[in-house]
Design an enzyme around this catalytic site. Structure first.
Site, mmCIF file in Angstrom:
data_model
loop_
_atom_site.group_PDB
_atom_site.id
_atom_site.type_symbol
_atom_site.label_atom_id
_atom_site.label_comp_id
_atom_site.label_asym_id
_atom_site.label_seq_id
_atom_site.Cartn_x
_atom_site.Cartn_y
_atom_site.Cartn_z
ATOM 1 N N HIS A 62 1.059 1.536 -7.798
ATOM 2 C CA HIS A 62 1.164 0.990 -6.170
ATOM 3 C C HIS A 62 1.296 -0.405 -6.159
ATOM 4 C CE1 HIS A 62 0.047 5.036 -4.522
ATOM 5 N NE2 HIS A 62 -0.428 5.279 -5.696
ATOM 6 N N ASN A 135 -1.818 9.807 0.011
ATOM 7 C CA ASN A 135 -0.240 9.650 -0.419
ATOM 8 C C ASN A 135 0.442 10.429 0.782
ATOM 9 O OD1 ASN A 135 -0.356 8.250 -2.759
ATOM 10 N ND2 ASN A 135 -0.480 9.950 -4.118
ATOM 11 N N TYR A 342 -11.335 2.365 -8.529
ATOM 12 C CA TYR A 342 -10.766 1.368 -7.798
ATOM 13 C C TYR A 342 -11.692 0.153 -7.650
ATOM 14 C CZ TYR A 342 -7.158 4.837 -6.495
ATOM 15 O OH TYR A 342 -6.273 5.791 -6.323
HETATM 16 C C1 HEM Z 1 -7.902 9.590 -11.246
HETATM 17 C C2 HEM Z 1 -6.726 9.486 -10.446
HETATM 18 C C3 HEM Z 1 -6.342 8.359 -10.238
HETATM 19 C C4 HEM Z 1 -6.679 6.973 -10.583
HETATM 20 C C5 HEM Z 1 -7.547 6.749 -11.846
HETATM 21 C C6 HEM Z 1 -6.086 5.885 -9.945
HETATM 22 C C7 HEM Z 1 -6.183 4.555 -10.010
HETATM 23 C C8 HEM Z 1 -5.593 3.975 -9.187
HETATM 24 C C9 HEM Z 1 -5.607 2.229 -9.140
HETATM 25 C C10 HEM Z 1 -6.524 1.614 -10.512
HETATM 26 C C11 HEM Z 1 -4.936 1.699 -8.046
HETATM 27 C C12 HEM Z 1 -4.792 0.150 -8.117
HETATM 28 C C13 HEM Z 1 -5.754 -0.243 -7.172
HETATM 29 C C14 HEM Z 1 -5.679 -1.730 -7.002
HETATM 30 O O1 HEM Z 1 -5.635 -2.483 -7.830
HETATM 31 O O2 HEM Z 1 -5.962 -2.179 -5.712
HETATM 32 C C15 HEM Z 1 -4.466 2.643 -7.270
HETATM 33 C C16 HEM Z 1 -3.894 2.468 -6.304
HETATM 34 C C17 HEM Z 1 -3.518 3.550 -5.347
HETATM 35 N N1 HEM Z 1 -3.782 4.918 -5.523
HETATM 36 FE FE1 HEM Z 1 -4.540 5.712 -7.064
HETATM 37 N N2 HEM Z 1 -5.352 6.545 -8.996
HETATM 38 C C18 HEM Z 1 -5.655 8.031 -8.631
HETATM 39 C C19 HEM Z 1 -5.128 9.123 -8.132
HETATM 40 C C20 HEM Z 1 -4.574 8.888 -6.821
HETATM 41 C C21 HEM Z 1 -4.333 9.925 -6.014
HETATM 42 C C22 HEM Z 1 -4.466 11.348 -6.148
HETATM 43 C C23 HEM Z 1 -3.780 9.218 -4.799
HETATM 44 C C24 HEM Z 1 -3.615 10.027 -3.420
HETATM 45 C C25 HEM Z 1 -3.998 10.898 -2.907
HETATM 46 C C26 HEM Z 1 -4.049 7.820 -5.127
HETATM 47 C C27 HEM Z 1 -3.554 6.915 -4.029
HETATM 48 C C28 HEM Z 1 -3.354 5.430 -4.390
HETATM 49 C C29 HEM Z 1 -2.927 4.503 -3.572
HETATM 50 C C30 HEM Z 1 -2.438 4.866 -1.978
HETATM 51 C C31 HEM Z 1 -3.173 3.503 -3.984
HETATM 52 C C32 HEM Z 1 -2.709 1.872 -3.451
HETATM 53 C C33 HEM Z 1 -3.746 1.464 -2.496
HETATM 54 C C34 HEM Z 1 -3.205 0.088 -1.823
HETATM 55 O O3 HEM Z 1 -2.365 0.432 -1.085
HETATM 56 O O4 HEM Z 1 -3.918 -0.854 -2.206
HETATM 57 N N3 HEM Z 1 -4.209 7.592 -6.441
HETATM 58 N N4 HEM Z 1 -4.840 3.999 -8.099
#
Ligand code: HEM
Length: 491
Positions: A62, A135, A342
């Site tokens: 993202h 999402n 996160y």
């Molecule tokens: C175990 C599964 C998941 C892991 C380990 C994971 C991990 C991460 C990480 C490390 C980030 C970056 C955070 C940052 O540096 O600010 C991120 C961003 C994000 N993830 Fe996940 N994620 C997972 C599943 C999901 C799922 C299922 C969704 C949605 C239903 C999701 C939605 C998002 C969104 C929207 C962002 C961006 C947030 C922003 O706008 O700063 N992720 N994710």
């Protein structure tokens, strides 16, 4: 004598970072008109050194995103279900910050990738920040967080060529049939949104509410775009300017054409959850609306652009673990992985005190015994002279103390739970993908199959065969058409 040819009259003196006025920002000090720069150029060194540190690591997923501030207005009280302070009284308003994103590309990648769109909302409630980090799809590719790094590696660029890698993309999916529902959505006509204003947002996960009687309910959140869903085909997307979705969002808010979403929840009781035919905590599944209808609860509007992209959008730190009294997690094992991931990412990317950055800072007081660390500009209110340990005998003096009234009720486990590894790979991976396929019209089916064939035709034969078998299990016609489309691409 040095001259300062660019200085115009201003009531605001240009200063170094220590606040001292700077006489000349455009010429270094040198040994004579043609000689080298000298070592007393401390202002030059400061300027270059700060420049070297302008970047923080981009998000590992993202990375490319756009965000804006806005308002959530409650239209229906949820007091029967939750003590959450901002969900009590209709017409109550809460400030929010919403960041949209693509998933796989880097910070300057195209807004028009065939990729889910992140929909992360920070609610600045009076009892702390609640982050709904969702999402634009109601499900996800996985039901166990241990697969997430492998999944992302397979979808991002090839480690040798740094190019997109259809073999890796489909090889992962071939080995993980649990991805079929979400990959069917991704390859469908909904896979490339026209811009962020035209996407829905979903918690995707099951979260929970609890009320004043300690009753718990399972909840899914749905944010339905009031602009309508609008999408692009691959061909249309190829003609779009790389950053068009960002431009569209900024410009529509600047001209006060504020985008908005109707906010709904689906609610399930604990009892219903125990007996429901679908595991309510399986992130690869939806709860059919016929069983759990949408309940409309509010409106969300975006009405203010950020003033500074880096300070606000880039440093924004959303976390599924940012929960508030009345809103809890659930036994969804993907969610639990995210509860850890996160905050860890933010500490690495922004630093230990990331919650002191204004965009992340709660709008209510923060009182605790966490102290110091890099950039601790704002140790909690009483921190200067106050206690930095707990428990202490100083509650009378205003030192913070626990609030047992907001204790979360115990979370039920569905059966006797033995710590072990439970293999759920063969849970039903196909029914809902097939249901989705069967409600598509002819044009949508053609787009879906063609989008799949674009990538799958570039994968090895064993991967193709494994994928055909998955499509067959979802729907015989689905499998047949993908086979034909891939054969046509290869011949
Ligand atoms: C175990 C599964 C998941 C892991 C380990 C994971 C991990 C991460 C990480 C490390 C980030 C970056 C955070 C940052 O540096 O600010 C991120 C961003 C994000 N993830 Fe996940 N994620 C997972 C599943 C999901 C799922 C299922 C969704 C949605 C239903 C999701 C939605 C998002 C969104 C929207 C962002 C961006 C947030 C922003 O706008 O700063 N992720 N994710």
């Amino acid at each position: 004598m040095s001259k300062c040819p660019f200085s115009g009259a201003s009531s605001t003196p240009l200063t170094a970072s220590n606040g001292a006025p700077v006489a000349n920002d455009n010429q270094s000090r040198t040994a004579g008109a043609r000689g080298p720069v000298t070592f007393d150029n401390h202002y030059l060194f400061e300027k270059l050194a700060h420049f070297n540190r302008e970047r923080i690591p981009e998000r590992v997923v993202h990375a490319r995103g756009s965000a804006a501030y806005g308002t959530f207005t409650l239209t229906k009280s949820l007091a029967d279900y939750t003590i959450a302070d901002f969900l009590q009284t209709p017409s109550q308003q809460t400030d929010i910050f919403l960041r949209f994103s693509t998933v796989g590309g880097g910070q300057d990648s195209s807004d028009y990738a065939r990729d889910p769109r992140g929909f992360a909302v920070k609610f600045y409630t009076k009892q702390g920040n609640w982050d709904m980090v969702g999402n634009n799809t109601p499900v996800f590719f996985l039901r166990d967080g241990i697969k997430f790094p492998d999944f992302i590696h397979s979808q991002k660029k090839n480690p040798r060529t740094n190019l997109p890698d259809p073999q890796a993309i489909y090889e992962f999916w071939a080995n993980n049939p649990q991805s079929l529902h979400q990959s069917t959505i991704l390859m469908s006509d909904r896979g490339i949104p026209l811009s962020y204003r035209f996407v829905n947002g979903y918690s995707s996960h099951t979260l929970s509410f609890w009320n004043k009687d300690g009753e718990r309910f399972w909840v899914k959140w749905h944010f339905k775009t009031n602009q309508g869903i609008k999408t692009l085909t691959n061909e249309q997307a190829a003609t779009m300017p790389a950053f068009g979705a960002q431009q569209d969002l900024v410009e529509s808010i600047d001209k006060e054409d504020f985008p908005s979403w109707t906010v709904n929840v689906q609610i399930m009781t604990e009892e219903e959850g125990r007996n429901y035919k679908i595991n309510p905590f399986d992130l690869t599944k939806v709860w059919p609306h016929s069983d759990f209808p949408l309940i409309e609860v509010g409106q969300l509007e975006l009405n203010r652009n950020v003033d500074n992209y880096f300070a606000e959008t880039e440093q924004a730190a959303f976390a599924p673990s940012n929960l508030v009294p009345g809103i809890g997690a659930s036994p969804d094992r993907m969610l639990q992985a995210r509860l850890l991931a996160y905050q860890d990412a933010h500490r690495y990317r922004v630093g230990a005190n990331y919650n002191q950055v204004p965009v992340n800072a709660p709008r209510c007081p923060v009182n605790n015994y966490q102290r110091d660390g890099a950039f601790a500009g704002l140790n909690p209110a009483l921190a200067g002279a106050g206690a930095n340990f707990y428990p202490n005998n100083r509650a009378q003096e205003g030192e913070p103390a626990e609030v047992p009234a907001v204790a979360e009720p115990p979370m039920p486990l569905e059966q006797d739970a033995w710590l072990d590894i439970y293999d759920n790979r063969d849970d039903d991976n196909f029914s809902q993908a097939g249901d989705l396929y069967r409600i598509m019209n002819e044009d949508q089916k053609c787009q879906l199959v063609s989008n799949i064939a674009d990538g799958l035709s570039q994968a090895s034969q064993d991967v193709q065969e494994a994928m055909f078998a998955q499509y067959d299990q979802a729907d015989e016609d689905y499998g047949k058409r993908v086979r034909q489309a891939v054969a046509a691409r290869i011949s």
